[in-house]
Design an enzyme around this catalytic site. Structure first.
Site, PDB file in Angstrom:
ATOM      1  N   HIS A  12     -35.434  34.065 -18.901  1.00 30.67           N
ATOM      2  CA  HIS A  12     -36.664  34.175 -19.715  1.00 30.67           C
ATOM      3  C   HIS A  12     -36.929  35.653 -19.967  1.00 30.67           C
ATOM      4  CE1 HIS A  12     -41.020  32.813 -20.570  1.00 30.67           C
ATOM      5  NE2 HIS A  12     -40.826  34.013 -21.091  1.00 30.67           N
ATOM      6  N   HIS A  14     -38.054  38.686 -23.267  1.00 25.46           N
ATOM      7  CA  HIS A  14     -38.449  38.978 -24.651  1.00 25.46           C
ATOM      8  C   HIS A  14     -37.711  40.228 -25.130  1.00 25.46           C
ATOM      9  CE1 HIS A  14     -41.773  36.076 -24.600  1.00 25.46           C
ATOM     10  NE2 HIS A  14     -41.779  36.344 -23.318  1.00 25.46           N
ATOM     11  N   LYS A 106     -38.717  25.705 -26.988  1.00 25.10           N
ATOM     12  CA  LYS A 106     -39.814  26.334 -26.266  1.00 25.10           C
ATOM     13  C   LYS A 106     -41.152  25.801 -26.724  1.00 25.10           C
ATOM     14  CE  LYS A 106     -42.184  29.402 -23.916  1.00 25.10           C
ATOM     15  NZ  LYS A 106     -41.951  30.581 -23.107  1.00 25.10           N
ATOM     16  N   HIS A 144     -44.311  26.982 -21.617  1.00 27.80           N
ATOM     17  CA  HIS A 144     -45.364  27.888 -21.162  1.00 27.80           C
ATOM     18  C   HIS A 144     -46.496  26.962 -20.734  1.00 27.80           C
ATOM     19  CE1 HIS A 144     -47.798  31.734 -21.426  1.00 27.80           C
ATOM     20  NE2 HIS A 144     -48.684  30.797 -21.125  1.00 27.80           N
ATOM     21  N   HIS A 187     -42.357  30.805 -15.703  1.00 25.69           N
ATOM     22  CA  HIS A 187     -43.275  31.772 -15.068  1.00 25.69           C
ATOM     23  C   HIS A 187     -44.444  31.094 -14.361  1.00 25.69           C
ATOM     24  CE1 HIS A 187     -45.266  31.097 -18.892  1.00 25.69           C
ATOM     25  NE2 HIS A 187     -44.487  31.909 -19.559  1.00 25.69           N
ATOM     26  N   ASP A 260     -39.486  37.223 -17.600  1.00 19.72           N
ATOM     27  CA  ASP A 260     -40.530  37.341 -18.618  1.00 19.72           C
ATOM     28  C   ASP A 260     -40.780  38.812 -18.963  1.00 19.72           C
ATOM     29  OD1 ASP A 260     -42.223  36.426 -20.528  1.00 19.72           O
ATOM     30  OD2 ASP A 260     -43.859  35.913 -19.180  1.00 19.72           O
TER      31      ASP A 260
HETATM   32  O1  DOR Z   1     -47.355  38.018 -20.727  1.00 18.51           O
HETATM   33  C1  DOR Z   1     -46.756  37.412 -21.613  1.00 18.51           C
HETATM   34  N1  DOR Z   1     -46.093  38.077 -22.581  1.00 18.51           N
HETATM   35  N2  DOR Z   1     -46.804  36.079 -21.641  1.00 18.51           N
HETATM   36  C2  DOR Z   1     -46.301  35.380 -22.655  1.00 18.51           C
HETATM   37  O2  DOR Z   1     -46.413  34.189 -22.647  1.00 18.51           O
HETATM   38  C3  DOR Z   1     -45.706  36.057 -23.812  1.00 18.51           C
HETATM   39  C4  DOR Z   1     -45.243  37.402 -23.481  1.00 18.51           C
HETATM   40  C5  DOR Z   1     -44.949  38.269 -24.692  1.00 18.51           C
HETATM   41  O3  DOR Z   1     -44.382  37.756 -25.644  1.00 18.51           O
HETATM   42  O4  DOR Z   1     -45.269  39.451 -24.660  1.00 18.51           O
HETATM   43 ZN    ZN Z   2     -42.426  34.954 -21.960  1.00 18.59          ZN
END
Ligand code: DOR
Ligand code: ZN
Length: 360
Positions: A12, A14, A106, A144, A187, A260
């Site tokens: 997980h 980004h 997702k 989520h 998470h 995350d």
């Molecule tokens: O803290 C987070 N950041 N939680 C999420 O669900 C998305 C993520 C993000 O995309 O920055």
């Molecule tokens: Zn995330």
């Protein structure tokens, strides 16, 4: 102390888009990652499978290409889940799965977190045939797990939260209705979610981030440490203990690493704080601090390297990396910080060094 482990998968993360993506990819490679699952909450979202599909969003196909071109071709596995929206159809799922491109989808709670405005309520998906198509075609559902639209105490209180509600009210219904659908509770932050995962069978997995193992809401609030602001929010000590007990349990097979890591170049804005902690380059060094290595490294290795690979049907890599118990100076080693202007979580909390470093 020195520990050599198989390279691992971050299930997980980004990576966003644009020029900074290459720095985020580099940070993941630098921490021994063999592969990853890159979240689809980009702008626009990754909400169709093939580029030729008519919707005006990004496709799993094109977002994968973007990551590969940004240096991601060095990964041995790259999963991009499809963002579930009101436009997702069972036919898209079936065609995507048959082509081999679609491994996961997702669920985002509408308006519940960063770039989740396109999320389609879980309740609605329970009633159309999208989850059924996923179940029939072996596509994993990443969730989520927070109820959207709650406020006040119900959103975040001592005995209730959006996550608590979701795992008490929504997940049992989903689990019961689609018994062969593989679910990843992403998470997780609460004792309620841990209890749910442990009571569910082998088709339910979960990820835990470094920050939720290491911190509570007290750390966020004392001095308003906004670099620790992420969603779901860090919770209370009782919850953190439940997470720690779960990952340290000798028999843990279904809870695994998913950082995350969520870079935000502009963390503070006029209208609030962007949610997400950046842990690219340093996640194993953070995770390892939560395990008792005197009792053996098996639980740590299961959590970081083995459980997630097994759940996603990925091979455990032959290549290894080594964690050495020596100080790592945070200000020196983090390319993403220099190249993309994001602050690694411990630096944002005022820490200058980590007690472990990585040797590839
Ligand atoms: O803290 C987070 N950041 N939680 C999420 O669900 C998305 C993520 C993000 O995309 O920055
Ligand atoms: Zn995330």
């Amino acid at each position: 102390m020195k520990i050599t482990l198989p390279k691992w998968y971050d299930l997980h993360v980004h990576l966003r888009q644009g020029p900074a993506m290459a720095a985020y990819v580099k940070a993941h490679l630098a921490m021994g990652c063999a592969g990853l699952l890159a979240m689809p909450n980009t702008k626009p979202p990754v909400a169709k499978v093939f580029e030729r599909d008519p919707l005006s969003c990004w496709s799993v196909e094109s977002y994968r290409d973007m990551i590969l071109k940004a240096g991601g071709d060095a990964f041995s596995a790259l999963i991009v889940p499809l963002y579930l929206t009101r436009d997702t159809t069972p036919a898209m799922i079936e065609a995507g799965a048959k082509s081999g491109l679609l491994k996961a989808c997702k669920y985002y709670p509408p308006h519940g977190t960063t770039n989740s405005d396109h999320g389609y309520p879980l309740q609605s998906s329970l009633e159309n045939d999208v989850f059924r198509a996923m179940e029939d075609n072996g596509v994993i559902l990443c969730l989520h797990g927070e109820e959207h639209g709650l406020s006040g105490e119900r959103y975040f209180g001592k005995n209730s939260s959006a996550e608590d509600f979701f795992y008490r009210e929504r997940m049992p219904v989903l689990r019961e209705k689609f018994q062969n659908l593989k679910l990843v509770c992403e998470h997780i932050t609460t004792k309620t979610a841990v209890d749910f995962v442990q009571k569910s069978g082998e088709k339910t997995g979960a990820t835990i981030t470094p920050q939720h193992l290491m911190h509570t809401v007290a750390d966020l609030l004392q001095g308003l440490k906004y670099h620790l602001y992420c969603l779901p929010l860090v919770k209370f000590e009782e919850d953190r203990q439940a997470l720690l007990d779960a990952v340290r349990a000798p028999g843990n097979k279904r809870i695994f690493a998913g950082t995350d890591s969520a870079p935000h170049a502009a963390k503070l804005t006029e209208c609030g704080c962007a949610a997400g902690c950046f842990t690219g380059g340093i996640a194993p060094q953070l995770y390892i601090q939560n395990f008792d290595l005197n009792k053996g490294q098996n639980e740590f290795e299961a959590f970081l390297c083995r459980n997630g690979a097994a759940f996603y049907d990925l091979p455990v890599p032959d290549e290894t990396f080594t964690l050495v118990q020596e100080n790592e100076d945070l200000s020196l080693c983090h390319t993403a910080e220099a190249e993309a202007d994001v602050v690694p979580l411990p630096l944002g909390l005022g820490e200058k060094a980590l007690p472990w470093k990585i040797v590839l």
